[in-house]
Design an enzyme around this catalytic site. Structure first.
Site, mmCIF file in Angstrom:
data_model
loop_
_atom_site.group_PDB
_atom_site.id
_atom_site.type_symbol
_atom_site.label_atom_id
_atom_site.label_comp_id
_atom_site.label_asym_id
_atom_site.label_seq_id
_atom_site.Cartn_x
_atom_site.Cartn_y
_atom_site.Cartn_z
ATOM 1 N N ASP A 77 29.068 -62.308 62.498
ATOM 2 C CA ASP A 77 28.677 -61.119 62.902
ATOM 3 C C ASP A 77 28.695 -61.224 64.202
ATOM 4 O O ASP A 77 27.655 -61.582 65.012
ATOM 5 C CB ASP A 77 27.447 -60.399 62.104
ATOM 6 C CG ASP A 77 27.091 -59.119 62.683
ATOM 7 O OD1 ASP A 77 27.682 -58.764 63.736
ATOM 8 O OD2 ASP A 77 26.226 -58.717 61.894
ATOM 9 N N TYR A 182 33.503 -42.743 72.380
ATOM 10 C CA TYR A 182 34.587 -43.434 72.439
ATOM 11 C C TYR A 182 34.835 -44.056 74.049
ATOM 12 O O TYR A 182 35.101 -44.860 74.286
ATOM 13 C CB TYR A 182 35.584 -43.080 71.725
ATOM 14 C CG TYR A 182 36.891 -43.815 71.498
ATOM 15 C CD1 TYR A 182 37.188 -44.731 70.591
ATOM 16 C CD2 TYR A 182 37.971 -43.636 72.116
ATOM 17 C CE1 TYR A 182 38.082 -45.671 70.481
ATOM 18 C CE2 TYR A 182 39.279 -44.350 72.293
ATOM 19 C CZ TYR A 182 39.045 -45.291 71.213
ATOM 20 O OH TYR A 182 40.362 -46.234 71.084
ATOM 21 N N LYS A 186 34.924 -47.627 75.926
ATOM 22 C CA LYS A 186 36.135 -48.322 76.123
ATOM 23 C C LYS A 186 36.174 -48.233 77.592
ATOM 24 O O LYS A 186 36.480 -49.412 78.161
ATOM 25 C CB LYS A 186 37.334 -47.385 75.734
ATOM 26 C CG LYS A 186 37.473 -47.189 74.453
ATOM 27 C CD LYS A 186 37.756 -48.645 73.650
ATOM 28 C CE LYS A 186 37.868 -48.583 72.236
ATOM 29 N NZ LYS A 186 37.955 -49.963 71.416
ATOM 30 N N THR A 217 47.217 -49.211 61.894
ATOM 31 C CA THR A 217 46.209 -50.200 61.122
ATOM 32 C C THR A 217 46.015 -49.726 59.849
ATOM 33 O O THR A 217 46.558 -48.480 59.346
ATOM 34 C CB THR A 217 44.832 -50.101 62.021
ATOM 35 O OG1 THR A 217 43.919 -49.037 61.740
ATOM 36 C CG2 THR A 217 45.029 -50.565 63.591
#
Length: 283
Positions: A77, A182, A186, A217
């Site tokens: 993790d 987001y 980033k 993906t």
């Protein structure tokens, strides 16, 4: 594929977040180039799986083997400092060094069903309508996870005075990424890459970022968005393999590089033999 077929034979690589997506494609491409690849993730055949998905990091290790490399699965993790430190200690004891470390960890979309997050919000909703807790998850599974791994591997690379650290992100210089959390995550990841590149370069270690396009993906395919994608995960993987084989890779230190640009520089292709262009953010 046009790069030297066994260019990374004997190299020890680690790909974090390799159960699926970009991490899996990168691990496979490193296997194609003959590398020994440690593949990590949380989704295991023997335990819990992220969002109950079927892909596991053991699957990825087998793909590395099938591609011609040597795959070593390891559960980690990457948001837990102790687990990351234990992983790196094990890798150094087992292999003696790490030549290339790739961080493809990203958990910002966990729980997203293609329309809404578990808190009921939607991607791209106005920031004043978004629960702020989502920002924490984006940062923890992005910039924090990348910092933990880089911090753990840097001492050994600095001692060897060589090594490559690749962080997978998205180039934010071209404009807003469409979602406040987001975009912030980033941008912070890219800034971390810049800082690491600056601080590691005097010691012979190169840190750089990789910016793919709209990648096909497993999650994207399941969301019915395959036709909107521009490339496969293997395209980014071959970019990493080319960078790892480049004796002059230090010239890229601190930069966020586009996979499409690297394809033209190094001459590799996607899995279908094409060289997809840069992905541009819709206006």
């Amino acid at each position: 594929m046009s790069e030297a077929p066994r260019a990374l034979a004997g190299r020890i690589c680690l790909v974090a977040g390799a159960s699926r997506g970009l991490g899996r494609g990168i691990a496979r491409a490193l296997g194609e180039a003959g590398a020994t690849v440690i593949v990590t993730g949380r989704s295991s055949e023997a335990g819990p799986r992220t969002d109950q998905r079927q892909e596991t990091f053991e699957d990825t290790a087998r793909e590395v083997e099938a591609a011609g490399g040597k795959g070593h699965p390891y559960r980690c993790d990457h948001m837990q400092e102790r687990e990351v430190d234990t992983l790196v200690s094990w890798a150094l004891r087992r292999f003696g060094r790490l030549d290339c470390v790739v961080d493809a960890v990203w958990g910002g979309n966990e729980g997203y069903d293609g329309e809404r997050y578990p808190d009921g919000s939607q991607f791209g909703a106005p920031f004043w309508r978004r629960p702020v807790a989502r920002l924490g998850q984006n940062f923890e599974s992005g910039v924090y996870a990348q910092l933990l791994l880089a911090r753990a591997v840097a001492p050994a690379m600095v001692q060897m005075r060589k090594g490559l650290i690749v962080t997978v992100s998205f180039d934010t210089a071209g404009g807003y990424l469409g979602d406040v959390f987001y975009d912030l995550a980033k941008t912070a990841m890219n800034r971390l890459t810049l800082a690491m590149g600056h601080e590691l370069k005097p010691f012979g270690v190169t840190a750089l970022g990789l910016s793919p396009g709209h990648v096909l993906t497993e999650r994207v395919a399941d969301a019915g968005m395959a036709e909107e994608t521009t490339e496969s995960p293997l395209y980014a993987g071959r970019a990493v393999a080319a960078l790892a084989a480049d004796p002059d890779v230090a010239r890229h230190a601190g930069q966020v590089l586009h996979v499409a640009d690297l394809a033209r520089t190094y001459g590799f292709t996607d899995r279908d033999g094409t060289q997809p262009d840069r992905f541009t953010i819709p206006a």
